[in-house]
Design a protein around this motif. Structure first.
Motif, PDB file in Angstrom:
ATOM      1  N   ARG A 154       0.827  -1.207   0.000  1.00 24.61           N
ATOM      2  CA  ARG A 154       0.000   0.000   0.000  1.00 24.61           C
ATOM      3  C   ARG A 154       0.861   1.256   0.000  1.00 24.61           C
ATOM      4  NH1 ARG A 154      -4.263   2.021   4.765  1.00 24.61           N
ATOM      5  NH2 ARG A 154      -4.377   4.189   4.000  1.00 24.61           N
ATOM      6  N   PHE A 155       1.855   1.298   0.901  1.00 28.53           N
ATOM      7  CA  PHE A 155       2.673   2.502   1.009  1.00 28.53           C
ATOM      8  C   PHE A 155       3.546   2.693  -0.234  1.00 28.53           C
ATOM      9  CE2 PHE A 155       6.392   4.915   2.741  1.00 28.53           C
ATOM     10  CZ  PHE A 155       5.705   6.101   2.979  1.00 28.53           C
ATOM     11  N   THR A 156       4.078   1.606  -0.766  1.00 25.62           N
ATOM     12  CA  THR A 156       4.880   1.695  -1.987  1.00 25.62           C
ATOM     13  C   THR A 156       4.063   2.280  -3.130  1.00 25.62           C
ATOM     14  OG1 THR A 156       6.244  -0.199  -1.324  1.00 25.62           O
ATOM     15  CG2 THR A 156       6.239   0.376  -3.657  1.00 25.62           C
ATOM     16  N   ASN A 157       2.817   1.812  -3.266  1.00 29.65           N
ATOM     17  CA  ASN A 157       1.945   2.329  -4.324  1.00 29.65           C
ATOM     18  C   ASN A 157       1.642   3.813  -4.121  1.00 29.65           C
ATOM     19  OD1 ASN A 157       1.820  -0.148  -5.629  1.00 29.65           O
ATOM     20  ND2 ASN A 157      -0.061  -0.783  -4.584  1.00 29.65           N
ATOM     21  N   GLU A 158       1.450   4.214  -2.876  1.00 28.29           N
ATOM     22  CA  GLU A 158       1.170   5.621  -2.600  1.00 28.29           C
ATOM     23  C   GLU A 158       2.366   6.503  -2.959  1.00 28.29           C
ATOM     24  OE1 GLU A 158      -0.034   5.848   1.465  1.00 28.29           O
ATOM     25  OE2 GLU A 158      -1.949   4.852   1.105  1.00 28.29           O
ATOM     26  N   VAL A 159       3.554   6.054  -2.615  1.00 27.45           N
ATOM     27  CA  VAL A 159       4.764   6.810  -2.960  1.00 27.45           C
ATOM     28  C   VAL A 159       4.930   6.861  -4.471  1.00 27.45           C
ATOM     29  CG1 VAL A 159       7.294   6.843  -2.807  1.00 27.45           C
ATOM     30  CG2 VAL A 159       5.926   6.320  -0.773  1.00 27.45           C
ATOM     31  N   ALA A 160       4.683   5.754  -5.139  1.00 29.90           N
ATOM     32  CA  ALA A 160       4.821   5.702  -6.595  1.00 29.90           C
ATOM     33  C   ALA A 160       3.873   6.694  -7.267  1.00 29.90           C
ATOM     34  CB  ALA A 160       4.561   4.282  -7.097  1.00 29.90           C
ATOM     35  N   ARG A 161       2.631   6.715  -6.819  1.00 33.26           N
ATOM     36  CA  ARG A 161       1.657   7.640  -7.417  1.00 33.26           C
ATOM     37  C   ARG A 161       2.021   9.091  -7.124  1.00 33.26           C
ATOM     38  NH1 ARG A 161      -2.114   3.793  -5.432  1.00 33.26           N
ATOM     39  NH2 ARG A 161      -2.550   5.147  -3.645  1.00 33.26           N
ATOM     40  N   LYS A 162       2.468   9.357  -5.920  1.00 35.64           N
ATOM     41  CA  LYS A 162       2.720  10.732  -5.498  1.00 35.64           C
ATOM     42  C   LYS A 162       3.919  11.349  -6.227  1.00 35.64           C
ATOM     43  CE  LYS A 162       2.086  11.446  -1.195  1.00 35.64           C
ATOM     44  NZ  LYS A 162       2.251  11.466   0.288  1.00 35.64           N
ATOM     45  N   TYR A 163       4.928  10.528  -6.493  1.00 34.80           N
ATOM     46  CA  TYR A 163       6.152  11.067  -7.077  1.00 34.80           C
ATOM     47  C   TYR A 163       6.352  10.675  -8.533  1.00 34.80           C
ATOM     48  CZ  TYR A 163       7.028  12.547  -2.352  1.00 34.80           C
ATOM     49  OH  TYR A 163       6.899  13.157  -1.110  1.00 34.80           O
ATOM     50  N   PHE A 164       5.302  10.114  -9.177  1.00 30.25           N
ATOM     51  CA  PHE A 164       5.259   9.917 -10.612  1.00 30.25           C
ATOM     52  C   PHE A 164       6.437   9.138 -11.168  1.00 30.25           C
ATOM     53  CE2 PHE A 164       3.173  13.924  -9.504  1.00 30.25           C
ATOM     54  CZ  PHE A 164       1.886  13.685  -9.969  1.00 30.25           C
ATOM     55  N   PHE A 165       6.682   7.976 -10.608  1.00 26.50           N
ATOM     56  CA  PHE A 165       7.738   7.133 -11.134  1.00 26.50           C
ATOM     57  C   PHE A 165       7.336   6.611 -12.501  1.00 26.50           C
ATOM     58  CE2 PHE A 165       8.835   6.984  -6.666  1.00 26.50           C
ATOM     59  CZ  PHE A 165      10.211   7.091  -6.725  1.00 26.50           C
ATOM     60  N   GLU A 166       8.327   6.510 -13.349  1.00 28.16           N
ATOM     61  CA  GLU A 166       8.087   6.003 -14.695  1.00 28.16           C
ATOM     62  C   GLU A 166       8.453   4.527 -14.758  1.00 28.16           C
ATOM     63  OE1 GLU A 166       9.210  10.237 -16.915  1.00 28.16           O
ATOM     64  OE2 GLU A 166      10.406   8.438 -17.273  1.00 28.16           O
TER      65      GLU A 166
END
Length: 320
Positions: free
Chosen positions: A308-320
């Motif tokens: 859950r937290f990994t997905n939230e960080v990924a969405r927030k910081y726009f990883f490609e």
């Protein structure tokens, strides 16, 4: 045998045993007797001091960061260099080594539990104990601790550097009862495979609310030495124009409520705001509150919480 000869004989035996212990500490590979997180600290140090082919996104922090974010869940080129029990001192030298090895990260994310900004005793219990630092680094750290905290660690350094039996005897004795070499190798291999991320499965076993260790503290009070190294880590990135961000790792809902009620959280958030004001980088101020089902213990996320937290960080910081 009279009492004098008996005393001399006992003294020779004791000195002989201490000699065997001391020689063993120098002859045996460290992984044979080192306990705890040695395998993780060794794996991280080896990775940080090696040259890597691609520019990576790196994660720096303590165990909540090491367990809380799955590097592979962010991107193929993310690596988790966090360490259990670490503080900004350890992560400053981690980043410095990584850069000195010729690596240039694309982004750096920093995340510490509030408690690891309020004490630095793990400098001896892990950093010195595991021989994580070289002589130059130890001299720098000791000088800064003396400057900011007024404490001289010179004698402590010698005990660890020269492997005093008073420090390492317990570890050596325990290694006679368990295969620490295999355990350290297993941890090393698992972390290498998982790009530095540590996984914890299951849920908090006793069924009580998830309440972090910060709730035992009366107030949040930053240690000057840790503030110095946190800001220096950020400055190291800024000098090289590397984007750097400070994250907040989740806590249990009840724990967050307690910390808010005592004023601890207000003080912590004010400190985080001061970091943003002083450095100009993006700093997350508020600690996320998660349901208990997402935790393996009072401090660390389980695999579901990590996802859950990994997905939230990924969405927030726009990883490609």
């Amino acid at each position: 045998m009279n009492s004098k000869k008996f005393t001399i004989a006992i003294a020779f035996i004791l000195f002989g045993l201490m000699g065997v212990v001391y020689l063993s500490l120098w002859i045996l590979p460290e992984e044979k007797y080192m306990q705890g997180e040695y395998g993780a600290w060794k794996q991280q140090k080896d990775y940080a001091t090696s040259r890597h082919d691609k520019n990576e996104i790196i994660l720096l922090g303590d165990s909540r960061m090491k367990i809380g974010i799955a590097a592979s869940g962010l991107s193929d080129d993310t690596y988790n260099l966090s360490l259990a029990g670490s503080n900004p001192i350890d992560m400053y030298y981690t980043l410095k080594r990584y850069l000195n090895a010729g690596n240039i990260p694309k982004k750096v994310f920093i995340g510490f539990a509030p408690t690891h900004l309020t004490f630095y005793e793990n400098y001896t219990d892990r950093g010195l104990f595991f021989h994580y630092y070289d002589d130059v680094e130890m001299a720098e750290i000791n000088a800064k601790i003396l400057q900011y905290e007024g404490i001289d660690y010179s004698r402590e350094v010698y005990k660890y550097k020269f492997r005093s039996p008073s420090v390492y005897l317990t570890a050596l004795l325990h290694s006679l009862k368990e295969d620490r070499e295999q355990k350290n190798k297993s941890v090393y291999d698992d972390l290498s495979h998982n790009k530095g991320t540590l996984n914890m499965s299951g849920n908090k076993e006793d069924g009580s609310a998830v309440i972090p260790e910060e709730c035992k503290e009366k107030e949040f009070k930053i240690k000057k030495i840790l503030d110095y190294y946190l800001c220096e880590t950020i400055n190291m990135c800024q000098e090289r124009e590397i984007p750097v961000y400070v994250l907040q790792l989740p806590m249990g809902e009840r724990g967050v409520e307690i910390l808010k009620s005592t004023g601890y959280m207000d003080n912590y958030e004010a400190y985080m705001q001061s970091i943003e004001d002083r450095t100009g980088i993006h700093v997350e101020i508020t600690i996320p509150a998660y349901e208990d089902k997402y935790f393996a213990d009072n401090s660390h996320l389980n695999v579901d919480g990590q996802k859950r937290f990994t997905n939230e960080v990924a969405r927030k910081y726009f990883f490609e």
